[in-house]
Scaffold this motif. Structure first.
Motif, PDB file in Angstrom:
ATOM      1  N   THR A 117      -1.352  -0.226   6.463  1.00  0.00           N
ATOM      2  CA  THR A 117      -2.615   0.949   6.648  1.00  0.00           C
ATOM      3  C   THR A 117      -2.766   2.920   5.646  1.00  0.00           C
ATOM      4  OG1 THR A 117      -2.431   1.666   8.067  1.00  0.00           O
ATOM      5  CG2 THR A 117      -3.611  -0.523   7.971  1.00  0.00           C
ATOM      6  N   GLY A 118      -3.403   2.982   5.267  1.00  0.00           N
ATOM      7  CA  GLY A 118      -3.184   4.284   4.488  1.00  0.00           C
ATOM      8  C   GLY A 118      -4.099   4.216   3.609  1.00  0.00           C
ATOM      9  N   VAL A 119      -4.369   5.270   2.697  1.00  0.00           N
ATOM     10  CA  VAL A 119      -5.215   6.126   1.448  1.00  0.00           C
ATOM     11  C   VAL A 119      -4.517   5.620   0.291  1.00  0.00           C
ATOM     12  CG1 VAL A 119      -6.926   8.496   1.686  1.00  0.00           C
ATOM     13  CG2 VAL A 119      -5.131   8.085   3.981  1.00  0.00           C
ATOM     14  N   SER A 120      -5.681   6.183  -0.087  1.00  0.00           N
ATOM     15  CA  SER A 120      -5.404   5.322  -1.845  1.00  0.00           C
ATOM     16  C   SER A 120      -5.353   6.960  -2.540  1.00  0.00           C
ATOM     17  CB  SER A 120      -6.803   5.208  -2.036  1.00  0.00           C
ATOM     18  OG  SER A 120      -7.799   5.400  -2.679  1.00  0.00           O
ATOM     19  N   ARG A 121      -4.984   6.807  -3.840  1.00  0.00           N
ATOM     20  CA  ARG A 121      -5.178   8.106  -4.643  1.00  0.00           C
ATOM     21  C   ARG A 121      -6.522   8.797  -4.620  1.00  0.00           C
ATOM     22  NH1 ARG A 121      -2.203   7.277 -10.879  1.00  0.00           N
ATOM     23  NH2 ARG A 121      -3.243   5.228 -10.717  1.00  0.00           N
ATOM     24  N   CYS A 179       6.570   7.162   7.211  1.00  0.00           N
ATOM     25  CA  CYS A 179       6.829   8.147   7.613  1.00  0.00           C
ATOM     26  C   CYS A 179       6.275   9.556   6.938  1.00  0.00           C
ATOM     27  CB  CYS A 179       8.874   8.161   7.098  1.00  0.00           C
ATOM     28  SG  CYS A 179       9.144  10.019   7.202  1.00  0.00           S
ATOM     29  N   LYS A 180       6.078  10.407   7.078  1.00  0.00           N
ATOM     30  CA  LYS A 180       5.171  11.535   6.701  1.00  0.00           C
ATOM     31  C   LYS A 180       6.011  12.056   5.116  1.00  0.00           C
ATOM     32  CE  LYS A 180       2.243  14.806   8.400  1.00  0.00           C
ATOM     33  NZ  LYS A 180       2.219  16.279   9.439  1.00  0.00           N
ATOM     34  N   LEU A 239      -8.510   7.250  10.906  1.00  0.00           N
ATOM     35  CA  LEU A 239      -6.595   6.186  10.360  1.00  0.00           C
ATOM     36  C   LEU A 239      -7.013   4.982  10.555  1.00  0.00           C
ATOM     37  CD1 LEU A 239      -3.617   6.543  10.565  1.00  0.00           C
ATOM     38  CD2 LEU A 239      -4.079   6.073  12.867  1.00  0.00           C
ATOM     39  N   LEU A 240      -6.842   4.648  10.067  1.00  0.00           N
ATOM     40  CA  LEU A 240      -6.718   2.639  10.207  1.00  0.00           C
ATOM     41  C   LEU A 240      -5.565   2.097  10.881  1.00  0.00           C
ATOM     42  CD1 LEU A 240      -8.386   0.775   7.052  1.00  0.00           C
ATOM     43  CD2 LEU A 240      -9.567   0.627   9.099  1.00  0.00           C
ATOM     44  N   ASN A 257       0.955   5.552  -5.341  1.00  0.00           N
ATOM     45  CA  ASN A 257      -0.501   5.176  -5.278  1.00  0.00           C
ATOM     46  C   ASN A 257      -1.171   4.890  -3.892  1.00  0.00           C
ATOM     47  OD1 ASN A 257       0.292   5.608  -7.811  1.00  0.00           O
ATOM     48  ND2 ASN A 257      -0.401   3.540  -8.313  1.00  0.00           N
ATOM     49  N   HIS A 258      -0.691   4.425  -2.063  1.00  0.00           N
ATOM     50  CA  HIS A 258      -0.843   4.500  -1.204  1.00  0.00           C
ATOM     51  C   HIS A 258      -0.102   5.283  -0.002  1.00  0.00           C
ATOM     52  CE1 HIS A 258      -2.114   1.489   1.474  1.00  0.00           C
ATOM     53  NE2 HIS A 258      -1.230   1.214   2.699  1.00  0.00           N
ATOM     54  N   ARG A 259      -0.803   6.511  -0.069  1.00  0.00           N
ATOM     55  CA  ARG A 259      -0.341   6.554   1.405  1.00  0.00           C
ATOM     56  C   ARG A 259       0.088   6.630   2.654  1.00  0.00           C
ATOM     57  NH1 ARG A 259      -3.113  11.308   0.723  1.00  0.00           N
ATOM     58  NH2 ARG A 259      -4.083  11.245   1.710  1.00  0.00           N
ATOM     59  N   VAL A 260       1.530   4.897   2.816  1.00  0.00           N
ATOM     60  CA  VAL A 260       1.280   4.632   4.217  1.00  0.00           C
ATOM     61  C   VAL A 260       0.965   5.723   5.413  1.00  0.00           C
ATOM     62  CG1 VAL A 260       2.601   2.620   3.290  1.00  0.00           C
ATOM     63  CG2 VAL A 260       3.530   4.834   4.473  1.00  0.00           C
TER      64      VAL A 260
END
Length: 475
Positions: free
Chosen positions: A235-239, A194-195, A268-269, A217-220
Motif C-alpha cells: 500500500t502506498g501513495v501515487s504521484r 523503507c523510507k 496510511l493504508l 510512481n508508487h511510494r510504498v
C-alpha cells in the motif's frame, strides 16, 4: 451477442463486519497519542495488549480477553521502558510472552502471569540492547521458536536468538528508516518497505537482497506477503497523492503486476491478508472503513468484495490469530479497533453468513497453529519448514505446552558481522542524551549490585577458607 456482466461466484461475496456490543468492548483506556505509524495493539487468544499514554517512560496495558467493559484508571501496566513504546507483538507459540520495543533503544521480553497483571510490571524477562537509535518494529519469526526481528532508526534489522538473549545476525542493506517487515509462510524470505522508497525481498539469514524495486510512481508504505502465492501486496501513495495498492511478483519486482487507486484520503493504508480465505483487508488510519477483496492467482488478481463502514476513526487495529476465532459463528477474521477519541477498543468480527450451525469445513482449512516447526539453531543452520498446521474443528483451544526460559546473560560488547553494536554512538538529540544517561544509570546501579554480591561472596569464601585451615586434619 448480448452483453452480460462478468459474474464471479465466491463464498466470501457476502462477508459482513459485525461490531461487538458495548459491553463486549474495552472502555476507559488511555490509548497513546503517539503519531508513530504502528498499530499500538496486539492480541492473541488470551490477552489484549494496548500501548497507553504515560508521563515519563513508556507503558502498555495487558487485559485478559474476558475482562471486557470499563477498565479502571489505576489498572496495572507493563512499564519498564524509559521511552515511548513503539511496537508490541505476542509470541505466536507461547501465549503469555510479549515483545516490546521503544524509543529507549531497547527491545524487551515480558512474561504475563496467569490471569493478567495484579500490579505494575517493571522487570522484563530479557532486555535486548543492540540498536543505537530508537527501535520502531518487532516481528516474531512465523515458524521458529524464540527468533525475533527488530528494526531500528539506525537503519538496521537485528535477528535475536532468545535462547541465548543475543543478536545473531544483522541485516544492513537499508539506507533509511524501515517502515514495515513481513515474512512469507515458512519464514525463509523477509520483505521490507523503507523510507528510501525501495521495496526489498531479503534472505534473512544471509542478509542478501534477492529483489529490489525502486518505487518512483508508487511510494510504498506497507507490504504483506500473500501466503504461498509468490506475490506481495504493497500500500502506498501515487504521484498524485492518492492512496494506492500494488501487487508484485516476489521473483520479479521490476514492475508491479497491477496498481489500483483506492481513494484520495491521506491516512496510511494498513493491509491484512488471510491466507486461509485468500482475503485481503485494507484499513485506513484515521478513517473508519475496512475494504475487503478476494485475491486469486489469475487475472484480474484482485476482486473487490465489500466495505465495512463506521463513523469512528481507527488509530490502529489488532488482529486475532485464527485459533482464537469463534468458528460456531462462522467468524473468519476479527479486528480490535483502537478509537482514541473515546478511549475505546472495539472488536469487529468478519462473518460469512451461513444458515447451518455445523462446522463449516470449506471456510476453515488447516491453519498454522501454536506449535513451532523449528528450533532457533535449526533455522539459523539453514533449515526451512512450513508451519505446523492445526484444525479449528475440535480441541482447537488447546494451549501450547511451551514455556519461555530466559537465558542468564553476562553483559559484554555485542559484536555482529564484525561490528560492535554498543560502541559509543554520539547522541544526536537531547532525548537521545537523556536515554543514554538513563541507560548508563541503570548500568551503574547493576554494576554496584554485582559488586556488592561479589564482595559478599568473597567474604563467604574467605570464611570457608579460614574454617578449612583451622579444622583439625583428618588422619
Amino acid at each position: 451477442m448480448s452483453w452480460r456482466p462478468q459474474y464471479r461466484s465466491s463464498k466470501f461475496r457476502n462477508v459482513y463486519g459485525k461490531v461487538a456490543n458495548r459491553e463486549h468492548c474495552f472502555d476507559g483506556i488511555p490509548i497513546t497519542k503517539n503519531v508513530h505509524d504502528n498499530h499500538f495493539c496486539a492480541v492473541n487468544a488470551r490477552f489484549l495488549a494496548i500501548v497507553t499514554e504515560s508521563a515519563g517512560g513508556g507503558s502498555f496495558l495487558v487485559i485478559p480477553l474476558e475482562q471486557t467493559g470499563r477498565i479502571e484508571p489505576n489498572y496495572p501496566k507493563v512499564c519498564g521502558h524509559q521511552g515511548n513504546v513503539l511496537d508490541i507483538k505476542w509470541n505466536p507459540f507461547i501465549d503469555n510472552i510479549i515483545a516490546s520495543c521503544s524509543e529507549d533503544t531497547s527491545v524487551r521480553i515480558w512474561e504475563i502471569p496467569e490471569g493478567g497483571l495484579k500490579r505494575n510490571m517493571t522487570e522484563a524477562l530479557l532486555q535486548l540492547h543492540g540498536h543505537s537509535r530508537r527501535v520502531g518494529l518487532v516481528e516474531w519469526h512465523p515458524t521458529t521458536n524464540n527468533i525475533l526481528f527488530s528494526a531500528g532508526y539506525d537503519y538496521k534489522v537485528l535477528i535475536w536468538n532468545l535462547d541465548i538473549g543475543e543478536p545473531v545476525k544483522m541485516i544492513d542493506c537499508h539506507t533509511d528508516v524501515i517502515l514495515c517487515m513481513s515474512f512469507n509462510t515458512d519464514g525463509s524470505l523477509l520483505t521490507t518497505t523503507c523510507k528510501d522508497k525501495k521495496l526489498r525481498v531479503i534472505e534473512p539469514r544471509s542478509g542478501r537482497v534477492l529483489q529490489e524495486a525502486n518505487c518512483k510512481n508508487h511510494r510504498v508504505n506497507r507490504v504483506v506477503f500473500l501466503g504461498n502465492m509468490k506475490r506481495l501486496l504493497t500500500t502506498g501513495v501515487s504521484r498524485w497523492n492518492t492512496r494506492q495498492i500494488a501487487l508484485w511478483d516476489q521473483e520479479d519486482l521490476s514492475m508491479p503486476l497491477i496498481e489500483e487507486e483506492i481513494d484520495g484520503l491521506s491516512g496510511l493504508l494498513f493491509p491484512f491478508y488471510d491466507a486461509d480465505t485468500h482475503m485481503l483487508y485494507l484499513a485506513g488510519k484515521g478513517d473508519g472503513n475496512i475494504r475487503y477483496y478476494e485475491i486469486s492467482t489469475e487475472k484480474p488478481y484482485l476482486s473487490y468484495l465489500m466495505e465495512f463502514r463506521s463513523p469512528a476513526p481507527q488509530k490502529g487495529l489488532g488482529v486475532m490469530p485464527k485459533h482464537g476465532l469463534d468458528v460456531s459463528a462462522c467468524e473468519v477474521f476479527r479486528f480490535y479497533k483502537l478509537v482514541t477519541l473515546k478511549g475505546l477498543i472495539e472488536p469487529i468480527s468478519m462473518i460469512v453468513p451461513r444458515r447451518s450451525d455445523s462446522y463449516q469445513e470449506d471456510i476453515y482449512p488447516m491453519t498454522p497453529g501454536t506449535e513451532p516447526a523449528l528450533t532457533p539453531d535449526e533455522w539459523l543452520g539453514g533449515i526451512n519448514r512450513d508451519p505446523v498446521l492445526m484444525s479449528l474443528k475440535e480441541g482447537y483451544k488447546k494451549s501450547s505446552k511451551m514455556v519461555f526460559k530466559a537465558p542468564i546473560k553476562e553483559k559484554k560488547s555485542i559484536v555482529v558481522n564484525g561490528i560492535d553494536l554498543l560502541e559509543n554512538v554520539p547522541p544526536r538529540t537531547e532525548n537521545e542524551l537523556l536515554r543514554m544517561f538513563f541507560r548508563q544509570q541503570d548500568e551503574i546501579r547493576r554494576l554496584k549490585e554485582e559488586l556488592a554480591q561479589k564482595d559478599i561472596r568473597i567474604r563467604q569464601l574467605q570464611l570457608e577458607l579460614k574454617n578449612l585451615r583451622n579444622s583439625p586434619k583428618n588422619h
